[in-house]
Write a protein that holds these residues in place. Structure first.
Motif, PDB file in Angstrom:
ATOM      1  N   ALA A  42      31.707  37.257 -28.266  1.00  0.00           N
ATOM      2  CA  ALA A  42      30.802  36.123 -28.039  1.00  0.00           C
ATOM      3  C   ALA A  42      29.468  36.964 -26.627  1.00  0.00           C
ATOM      4  O   ALA A  42      28.376  37.211 -27.103  1.00  0.00           O
ATOM      5  CB  ALA A  42      30.836  35.211 -28.489  1.00  0.00           C
ATOM      6  N   LEU A  44      41.424  32.172 -32.018  1.00  0.00           N
ATOM      7  CA  LEU A  44      40.170  32.463 -30.806  1.00  0.00           C
ATOM      8  C   LEU A  44      40.163  32.119 -29.439  1.00  0.00           C
ATOM      9  O   LEU A  44      41.325  31.243 -29.416  1.00  0.00           O
ATOM     10  CB  LEU A  44      39.150  30.166 -31.621  1.00  0.00           C
ATOM     11  N   ASN A  50      39.860  32.718 -25.482  1.00  0.00           N
ATOM     12  CA  ASN A  50      38.267  33.449 -24.339  1.00  0.00           C
ATOM     13  C   ASN A  50      39.043  34.363 -23.365  1.00  0.00           C
ATOM     14  O   ASN A  50      39.069  34.419 -22.201  1.00  0.00           O
ATOM     15  CB  ASN A  50      38.644  31.594 -23.054  1.00  0.00           C
ATOM     16  N   VAL A  89      38.710  36.231 -32.646  1.00  0.00           N
ATOM     17  CA  VAL A  89      37.238  36.000 -32.283  1.00  0.00           C
ATOM     18  C   VAL A  89      37.111  36.227 -30.610  1.00  0.00           C
ATOM     19  O   VAL A  89      38.504  35.028 -30.336  1.00  0.00           O
ATOM     20  CB  VAL A  89      36.827  35.112 -32.541  1.00  0.00           C
ATOM     21  N   THR A  90      37.187  37.098 -29.831  1.00  0.00           N
ATOM     22  CA  THR A  90      37.554  36.509 -28.507  1.00  0.00           C
ATOM     23  C   THR A  90      35.478  36.214 -27.788  1.00  0.00           C
ATOM     24  O   THR A  90      34.919  36.433 -28.403  1.00  0.00           O
ATOM     25  CB  THR A  90      37.773  37.709 -27.567  1.00  0.00           C
ATOM     26  N   SER A  91      36.115  34.956 -26.710  1.00  0.00           N
ATOM     27  CA  SER A  91      34.832  35.334 -25.470  1.00  0.00           C
ATOM     28  C   SER A  91      34.395  36.356 -25.309  1.00  0.00           C
ATOM     29  O   SER A  91      32.926  36.485 -25.064  1.00  0.00           O
ATOM     30  CB  SER A  91      35.408  34.855 -24.366  1.00  0.00           C
ATOM     31  N   ILE A 126      30.933  30.822 -29.817  1.00  0.00           N
ATOM     32  CA  ILE A 126      32.177  31.945 -30.094  1.00  0.00           C
ATOM     33  C   ILE A 126      32.392  31.490 -31.758  1.00  0.00           C
ATOM     34  O   ILE A 126      33.381  31.789 -32.412  1.00  0.00           O
ATOM     35  CB  ILE A 126      33.493  31.455 -28.994  1.00  0.00           C
ATOM     36  N   GLY A 178      32.078  31.629 -24.119  1.00  0.00           N
ATOM     37  CA  GLY A 178      33.832  31.192 -24.794  1.00  0.00           C
ATOM     38  C   GLY A 178      33.873  29.639 -25.729  1.00  0.00           C
ATOM     39  O   GLY A 178      32.888  28.535 -24.931  1.00  0.00           O
ATOM     40  N   LYS A 179      34.886  29.488 -25.764  1.00  0.00           N
ATOM     41  CA  LYS A 179      34.860  28.103 -25.351  1.00  0.00           C
ATOM     42  C   LYS A 179      34.340  27.013 -24.677  1.00  0.00           C
ATOM     43  O   LYS A 179      35.312  28.082 -23.302  1.00  0.00           O
ATOM     44  CB  LYS A 179      36.766  27.633 -26.155  1.00  0.00           C
TER      45      LYS A 179
END
Length: 288
Positions: A86, A53, A55, A81-83, A208, A202-203
């Motif tokens: 999302a 995960l 950014n 899974v990337t920023s 995300i 993102g985070k």
């Protein structure tokens, strides 16, 4: 008080899934940390799932394309899974309009390629600031030298026009080897300080995490552990999602944790976390 652990193996049996940060935990921008890769492989061999995960402002396939150079094998993860993933949803849904001014390097051009689920959407066109309906920031134009202050004049104009800024990477800084560089989040934060409006995907923001759960098809009640070195991204995101976490102290905060990057000093760690108003379930010098 966060508990310092020596190895992921100490607690791995308590979790089904890892949401693991990439830069600063699995690699340093130049090469992978072998011990971190081995830890992720062991977790998967034990039946767990690993979602990297990150950014990163680029979609997952473009991030994965660099794994060979970094030395990250396919056996270390199940999903990425990337920023950027999302944020693409927000972009093609029209969050900042369809004519956008792009702040970012050429390596991020793939962000503007529509993913399959948005193939029928109206295209996004990159234009100059004067013609733009909104801004997309994936990072500085030149990450080797640019600072947020370099964009003051353009951002003042954007603010006066009421343009929203879509931030594809909420990170403020990352470490590239032994060099610290600014990310899109620093520019987005600067724009907000000037009175502009920035949108984040993102985070530590929910989109995300929702996307990661969908990608892994997680069942309700899955025991998720978040791993990361960003107190305002990884750990804040874990707190917001109600998830346990491991704070990797040997990343962005290493200078505050004592002389041994692999073994943080408990008193220094506790004091620093208290100053941040944040806590993690566990801490570890580097992922292993």
């Amino acid at each position: 008080m966060t508990r310092i652990i020596r190895s992921l193996d100490e607690i791995a049996a308590n979790y089904d899934v890892l949401f693991c940060d990439l830069w600063g935990c699995v690699h340093n921008g130049i090469s992978a940390y072998p011990a971190a890769v081995a830890a992720l492989q062991r977790f998967r061999e034990g039946g767990g799932q690993v979602c990297l995960l990150t950014n990163a402002p680029r979609p997952a396939p473009l991030v994965e394309a660099g794994f060979g150079r970094l030395g990250i094998p396919a056996e270390a993860y199940d999903s990425i899974v990337t920023s950027g993933d999302a944020a693409q949803d927000g972009l093609f849904a029209g969050a900042v309009g369809r004519r956008v001014w792009h702040i970012g390097p050429a390596k991020d051009d793939g962000f503007f390629d529509a993913p399959p689920e948005w193939n029928d959407a109206a295209p996004i066109t990159r234009v100059g600031l004067e013609e733009a309906e909104g801004i997309v920031c994936t990072g500085p134009f030149d990450e080797n030298s640019d600072t947020p202050e370099d964009y003051r004049a353009q951002l003042m104009l954007a603010r006066e026009r009421g343009l929203k800024l879509l931030c594809a990477n909420p990170d403020i800084v990352v470490d590239l080897g032994d060099r610290r560089i600014y990310c899109a989040g620093a520019i987005a934060e600067f724009y907000e300080q000037m009175g502009g409006e920035s949108l984040y995907f993102g985070k530590p923001h929910p989109p995300i995490y929702d996307l990661a759960r969908r990608r892994l098809a997680l069942r309700d009640g899955a025991r998720i552990l978040v791993i990361g070195d960003g107190i305002r991204t990884d750990i804040a995101g874990a707190v917001g999602e109600g998830l346990d976490s491991i704070f990797i102290t040997g990343g962005l905060a290493a200078e505050h944790m004592g002389d041994d990057v692999e073994n943080p000093d408990q008193a220094r760690l506790d004091s620093w976390l208290a100053g941040q108003g944040m806590d993690a379930t566990f801490s570890m010098g580097r992922l292993r």
